[in-house]
Design a protein around this motif. Structure first.
Motif, PDB file in Angstrom:
ATOM      1  N   GLY A  19       0.762  -1.271   0.266  1.00  0.00           N
ATOM      2  CA  GLY A  19      -0.014   0.029   0.156  1.00  0.00           C
ATOM      3  C   GLY A  19       0.958   1.188   0.102  1.00  0.00           C
ATOM      4  N   VAL A  26       3.750   0.997   2.669  1.00  0.00           N
ATOM      5  CA  VAL A  26       3.775   0.032   3.319  1.00  0.00           C
ATOM      6  C   VAL A  26       3.985  -1.193   2.822  1.00  0.00           C
ATOM      7  CG1 VAL A  26       1.999  -1.426   4.838  1.00  0.00           C
ATOM      8  CG2 VAL A  26       1.655   1.161   4.624  1.00  0.00           C
ATOM      9  N   LEU A  28       5.227  -5.363   3.466  1.00  0.00           N
ATOM     10  CA  LEU A  28       5.096  -6.643   4.330  1.00  0.00           C
ATOM     11  C   LEU A  28       6.565  -7.170   4.515  1.00  0.00           C
ATOM     12  CD1 LEU A  28       2.577  -8.988   2.581  1.00  0.00           C
ATOM     13  CD2 LEU A  28       2.312  -7.410   4.629  1.00  0.00           C
ATOM     14  N   LYS A  41       5.866   0.588   7.879  1.00  0.00           N
ATOM     15  CA  LYS A  41       5.327   1.710   7.205  1.00  0.00           C
ATOM     16  C   LYS A  41       6.641   2.763   7.155  1.00  0.00           C
ATOM     17  CE  LYS A  41       1.874   5.307   8.175  1.00  0.00           C
ATOM     18  NZ  LYS A  41       0.770   5.790   9.315  1.00  0.00           N
ATOM     19  N   GLU A  58       1.474  10.538  15.685  1.00  0.00           N
ATOM     20  CA  GLU A  58       0.995   9.322  15.641  1.00  0.00           C
ATOM     21  C   GLU A  58       1.975   8.192  16.490  1.00  0.00           C
ATOM     22  OE1 GLU A  58       1.253   6.855  11.682  1.00  0.00           O
ATOM     23  OE2 GLU A  58      -0.836   6.207  12.505  1.00  0.00           O
ATOM     24  N   CYS A  71      -4.000  -1.455  16.334  1.00  0.00           N
ATOM     25  CA  CYS A  71      -2.785  -1.909  15.576  1.00  0.00           C
ATOM     26  C   CYS A  71      -1.515  -1.634  16.462  1.00  0.00           C
ATOM     27  CB  CYS A  71      -2.638  -1.150  14.254  1.00  0.00           C
ATOM     28  SG  CYS A  71      -2.036  -2.215  13.009  1.00  0.00           S
ATOM     29  N   ILE A  87       4.826  -2.473  12.256  1.00  0.00           N
ATOM     30  CA  ILE A  87       3.496  -2.483  12.746  1.00  0.00           C
ATOM     31  C   ILE A  87       2.899  -3.875  12.689  1.00  0.00           C
ATOM     32  CG2 ILE A  87       1.256  -1.295  12.931  1.00  0.00           C
ATOM     33  CD1 ILE A  87       2.516   1.141  11.362  1.00  0.00           C
ATOM     34  N   TYR A  89       0.849  -6.943  11.712  1.00  0.00           N
ATOM     35  CA  TYR A  89       0.334  -7.327  10.410  1.00  0.00           C
ATOM     36  C   TYR A  89      -1.005  -7.458  10.479  1.00  0.00           C
ATOM     37  CZ  TYR A  89       0.311 -11.054   6.606  1.00  0.00           C
ATOM     38  OH  TYR A  89      -0.064 -11.654   5.408  1.00  0.00           O
ATOM     39  N   CYS A  90      -1.623  -7.147   9.353  1.00  0.00           N
ATOM     40  CA  CYS A  90      -3.409  -6.999   9.250  1.00  0.00           C
ATOM     41  C   CYS A  90      -3.834  -7.766   8.032  1.00  0.00           C
ATOM     42  CB  CYS A  90      -3.991  -5.757   9.692  1.00  0.00           C
ATOM     43  SG  CYS A  90      -3.547  -5.080  11.187  1.00  0.00           S
ATOM     44  N   PRO A  91      -3.410  -8.947   7.691  1.00  0.00           N
ATOM     45  CA  PRO A  91      -3.544  -9.540   6.316  1.00  0.00           C
ATOM     46  C   PRO A  91      -5.284  -9.073   6.126  1.00  0.00           C
ATOM     47  CG  PRO A  91      -3.547 -11.271   7.709  1.00  0.00           C
ATOM     48  CD  PRO A  91      -3.269  -9.875   8.563  1.00  0.00           C
ATOM     49  N   GLU A  94      -8.419  -3.486   4.845  1.00  0.00           N
ATOM     50  CA  GLU A  94      -9.364  -2.575   5.448  1.00  0.00           C
ATOM     51  C   GLU A  94     -10.730  -2.849   5.562  1.00  0.00           C
ATOM     52  OE1 GLU A  94      -6.951   1.369   3.297  1.00  0.00           O
ATOM     53  OE2 GLU A  94      -9.224   0.983   2.843  1.00  0.00           O
ATOM     54  N   ILE A 150      -6.055   1.991  13.242  1.00  0.00           N
ATOM     55  CA  ILE A 150      -5.052   2.553  12.836  1.00  0.00           C
ATOM     56  C   ILE A 150      -5.021   4.229  12.621  1.00  0.00           C
ATOM     57  CG2 ILE A 150      -4.144   0.476  11.632  1.00  0.00           C
ATOM     58  CD1 ILE A 150      -4.708   2.113   8.918  1.00  0.00           C
ATOM     59  N   ASP A 151      -4.048   4.804  12.272  1.00  0.00           N
ATOM     60  CA  ASP A 151      -3.977   6.165  11.834  1.00  0.00           C
ATOM     61  C   ASP A 151      -4.365   7.170  12.913  1.00  0.00           C
ATOM     62  OD1 ASP A 151      -4.609   7.881   8.777  1.00  0.00           O
ATOM     63  OD2 ASP A 151      -3.522   8.496  10.845  1.00  0.00           O
TER      64      ASP A 151
HETATM   65  O1  LIG Z   1      -0.675  -5.503   7.259  1.00  0.00           O
HETATM   66  C1  LIG Z   1      -1.178  -4.780   6.755  1.00  0.00           C
HETATM   67  N1  LIG Z   1      -1.641  -4.687   5.504  1.00  0.00           N
HETATM   68  C2  LIG Z   1      -1.930  -5.984   4.909  1.00  0.00           C
HETATM   69  C3  LIG Z   1      -0.880  -6.985   5.027  1.00  0.00           C
HETATM   70  C4  LIG Z   1      -1.453  -8.340   4.263  1.00  0.00           C
HETATM   71  C5  LIG Z   1      -2.389  -8.169   3.223  1.00  0.00           C
HETATM   72  C6  LIG Z   1      -3.001  -7.121   3.109  1.00  0.00           C
HETATM   73  C7  LIG Z   1      -2.955  -5.908   3.869  1.00  0.00           C
HETATM   74  C8  LIG Z   1      -4.447  -7.013   2.108  1.00  0.00           C
HETATM   75  C9  LIG Z   1      -3.650  -7.009   0.655  1.00  0.00           C
HETATM   76  N2  LIG Z   1      -3.217  -8.503   0.205  1.00  0.00           N
HETATM   77  C10 LIG Z   1      -2.318  -8.852   0.747  1.00  0.00           C
HETATM   78  C11 LIG Z   1      -2.328  -9.161   2.212  1.00  0.00           C
HETATM   79  C12 LIG Z   1      -1.006  -3.186   7.287  1.00  0.00           C
HETATM   80  C13 LIG Z   1      -0.752  -3.383   8.750  1.00  0.00           C
HETATM   81  C14 LIG Z   1      -0.572  -1.885   9.247  1.00  0.00           C
HETATM   82  C15 LIG Z   1      -1.110  -0.734   8.485  1.00  0.00           C
HETATM   83  C16 LIG Z   1      -0.892   0.575   9.111  1.00  0.00           C
HETATM   84  C17 LIG Z   1      -1.018   0.717  10.403  1.00  0.00           C
HETATM   85  N3  LIG Z   1      -0.670   2.137  10.682  1.00  0.00           N
HETATM   86  N4  LIG Z   1      -0.753   2.719   9.469  1.00  0.00           N
HETATM   87  C18 LIG Z   1      -0.636   1.726   8.469  1.00  0.00           C
HETATM   88  C19 LIG Z   1      -1.368  -0.900   7.185  1.00  0.00           C
HETATM   89  C20 LIG Z   1      -1.240  -2.316   6.694  1.00  0.00           C
HETATM   90  O2  LIG Z   1      -1.567  -2.370   5.360  1.00  0.00           O
HETATM   91  C21 LIG Z   1      -2.212  -1.113   4.484  1.00  0.00           C
HETATM   92  C22 LIG Z   1      -3.008  -1.752   3.510  1.00  0.00           C
HETATM   93  C23 LIG Z   1      -2.415  -2.479   2.423  1.00  0.00           C
HETATM   94  C24 LIG Z   1      -2.949  -2.811   1.509  1.00  0.00           C
HETATM   95  C25 LIG Z   1      -4.496  -2.936   1.604  1.00  0.00           C
HETATM   96  C26 LIG Z   1      -5.337  -2.580   2.702  1.00  0.00           C
HETATM   97  C27 LIG Z   1      -4.382  -1.921   3.694  1.00  0.00           C
END
Ligand SMILES: O=C(Nc1ccc2c(c1)CCNCC2)c1ccc(-c2cn[nH]c2)cc1OCc1ccccc1
Length: 341
Positions: A19, A26, A28, A41, A58, A71, A87, A89-91, A94, A150-151
Motif C-alpha cells: 500500500g 507500507v 510486508l 510503514k 502518531e 494496531c 506495525i 500485520y493485518c492481512p 481495510e 490505525i492512523d
Molecule cells: O498488514 C497490513 N496490511 C496488509 C497485509 C497483508 C495483506 C493485506 C494488507 C491486504 C492485501 N493483500 C495482501 C495481504 C497493514 C498493517 C498496518 C498498517 C498501518 C498501520 N498504521 N498505518 C498503516 C497498514 C497495513 O496495510 C495497509 C493496506 C495495504 C493494502 C490494502 C489494505 C491496507
C-alpha cells in the motif's frame, strides 16, 4: 539510500509493497528472529515536509495506546532521512473493502465489529485521546477477523483533559460531526461518537448517511442531520443510530451509555470489555521468561530491559510474543546461535 535501510534490513526481511498512501508506503516484512509477519510503514522525512509533526503525533500516540483492537506499534527505526514504523500485520486489509465486498453486513456481524470499535475508542478516550478520523479505511482486519484501529496522525490529547474543546477542523468530511464542520469548538469524544454513528450506518447499509460530490452540499446535509433509513434496518438499529447522529452534541449518546446500550449488548453475554489485555504496565511473565532464555538474561534483568520501552528490537520481540500469546499460540524463539550475532 540503501544505507538508510541497513538497520531495518538487519532485523526484517522486507517484501512487497502492499500500500502506498499520501506520504507513506507500507511493505510486508518478516521479523528475522521470530519469523513473524509484520507491516513496515516507510516515510521519507524530506517528502513529509510539514506533515512530519503528524507522524510524531502518531508514534507518540501508538506508544501509549496498546490494546487488543488497536494496531500494535512494535518498533521505530529513524535514520537521517527515513522513519520506519514496524506495525502489527493485518492481512484482512481495510474494513472498507470488506463492507464493499459484502455490499452490507448482517446486523449480528455489524454488532460484532461495532463492539470491537467501541472497545478501542472507549479505551483511547479513557487514556485522554480523541481519534478524530474514525472511518472504515482506518480499521484493519487481522488474520482472526478482528478489527485493529490505525492512523493516529490526527489524534488529539488535549492538555486540559477530554472536557477541553478542540479547534482544528480535520478528519474525513463524510464522517465529520456537525459541530466540527460548522467550525465551532467541539469536544473530541463527542465528535468521535458521531463518526462511529456514521461508521455503524455504513456497516449496516453499505453506503453513507450523508454523501455528496460537493463538499459544501455534504456539509449542509450533515448540519441538517437527515438521512435515509433503509427498510432492512431494525427498529433497534434505527434507535441507536438516531442517538449517535444527534446534531446537538449535548443530546448525543455518551460513551458510557453506548457501552451498555441494549442493541450493543444483544446476543452477547456482557457489556463491552474495553480495558486493554496488553497494557505495558503489567508485563506478561511467560513472554519475559521466553525472552530471558533467548537473550541469556535473568527474568529480572529482562523485565528491566523491556520496561524501558525503547521501541527497538527488544520491544518488538516482546510484543510479537505477546500478540501470539493473546491469540493462544506459542511463539518459540530459535536458539540465538542460528541467527549468528
Ligand atoms: O498488514 C497490513 N496490511 C496488509 C497485509 C497483508 C495483506 C493485506 C494488507 C491486504 C492485501 N493483500 C495482501 C495481504 C497493514 C498493517 C498496518 C498498517 C498501518 C498501520 N498504521 N498505518 C498503516 C497498514 C497495513 O496495510 C495497509 C493496506 C495495504 C493494502 C490494502 C489494505 C491496507
Amino acid at each position: 539510500a540503501s544505507s538508510e535501510y541497513d538497520v531495518i534490513r538487519s532485523r526484517y526481511h522486507l517484501k512487497e509493497t502492499i500500500g502506498s498512501g499520501g506520504f507513506a508506503k507500507v511493505k510486508l516484512a518478516t521479523h528475522l528472529a521470530s519469523g513473524e509477519k509484520v507491516a513496515v510503514k516507510i516515510m521519507d522525512k524530506r517528502a513529509l515536509g510539514d506533515d512530519l509533526p503528524r507522524v510524531k503525533t502518531e508514534i507518540t500516540a501508538m506508544k501509549e495506546l496498546v490494546h487488543q483492537h488497536i494496531c500494535t506499534l512494535y518498533e521505530v527505526v529513524e535514520t537521517k532521512h527515513k522513519i520506519f514504523m514496524v506495525i502489527e500485520y493485518c492481512p484482512g486489509g481495510e474494513l472498507f473493502d470488506y463492507i464493499v465486498a459484502k455490499d452490507r453486513l448482517k446486523e449480528s456481524e455489524a454488532r460484532k465489529f461495532f463492539r470491537q470499535i467501541l472497545s478501542a475508542v472507549a479505551y483511547i478516550h479513557h487514556k485522554g485521546y480523541a481519534h478524530r478520523d474514525l472511518k472504515p479505511e482506518n480499521l484493519l482486519l487481522d488474520d482472526d477477523q478482528n478489527l485493529k484501529l490505525i492512523d493516529f496522525g490526527l489524534a488529539a490529547r488535549p492538555k486540559g483533559g477530554m472536557e477541553q474543546h478542540l479547534d482544528t477542523c480535520c478528519g474525513s468530511p463524510a464522517y465529520a460531526a456537525p459541530e466540527l464542520v460548522s467550525g465551532k469548538q467541539y469536544r473530541g469524544a463527542e465528535a468521535d461518537i458521531w463518526s462511529m454513528g456514521v461508521l455503524l450506518y455504513a456497516l449496516l447499509c453499505g453506503f453513507l448517511p450523508f454523501d455528496d460530490d460537493h463538499v459544501a452540499t455534504l456539509y449542509k446535509k450533515i448540519l441538517k442531520g437527515e438521512y435515509e433509513e433503509p427498510r432492512w434496518l431494525s427498529d433497534g438499529s434505527c434507535d441507536l443510530l438516531k442517538q449517535m447522529l444527534q446534531i446537538n452534541p449535548k443530546k448525543r449518546i455518551s460513551m458510557e451509555e453506548l457501552l451498555i446500550h441494549p442493541w450493543v449488548k444483544k446476543g452477547h453475554s456482557g457489556t463491552v470489555h474495553w480495558n486493554s489485555k496488553c497494557e505495558k504496565n503489567n508485563l506478561n511473565t511467560e513472554c519475559i521468561a521466553e525472552m530471558a532464555e533467548y537473550y541469556g538474561k535473568t527474568k529480572d534483568d529482562m523485565m528491566t530491559i523491556v520496561t524501558q520501552w525503547h521501541y527497538d528490537e527488544i520491544t518488538a520481540v516482546y510484543f510479537l510474543l505477546l500478540n501470539n500469546f493473546v491469540r493462544g499460540c506459542r511463539l518459540k524463539l530459535p536458539p540465538r546461535s542460528s541467527l549468528g550475532e
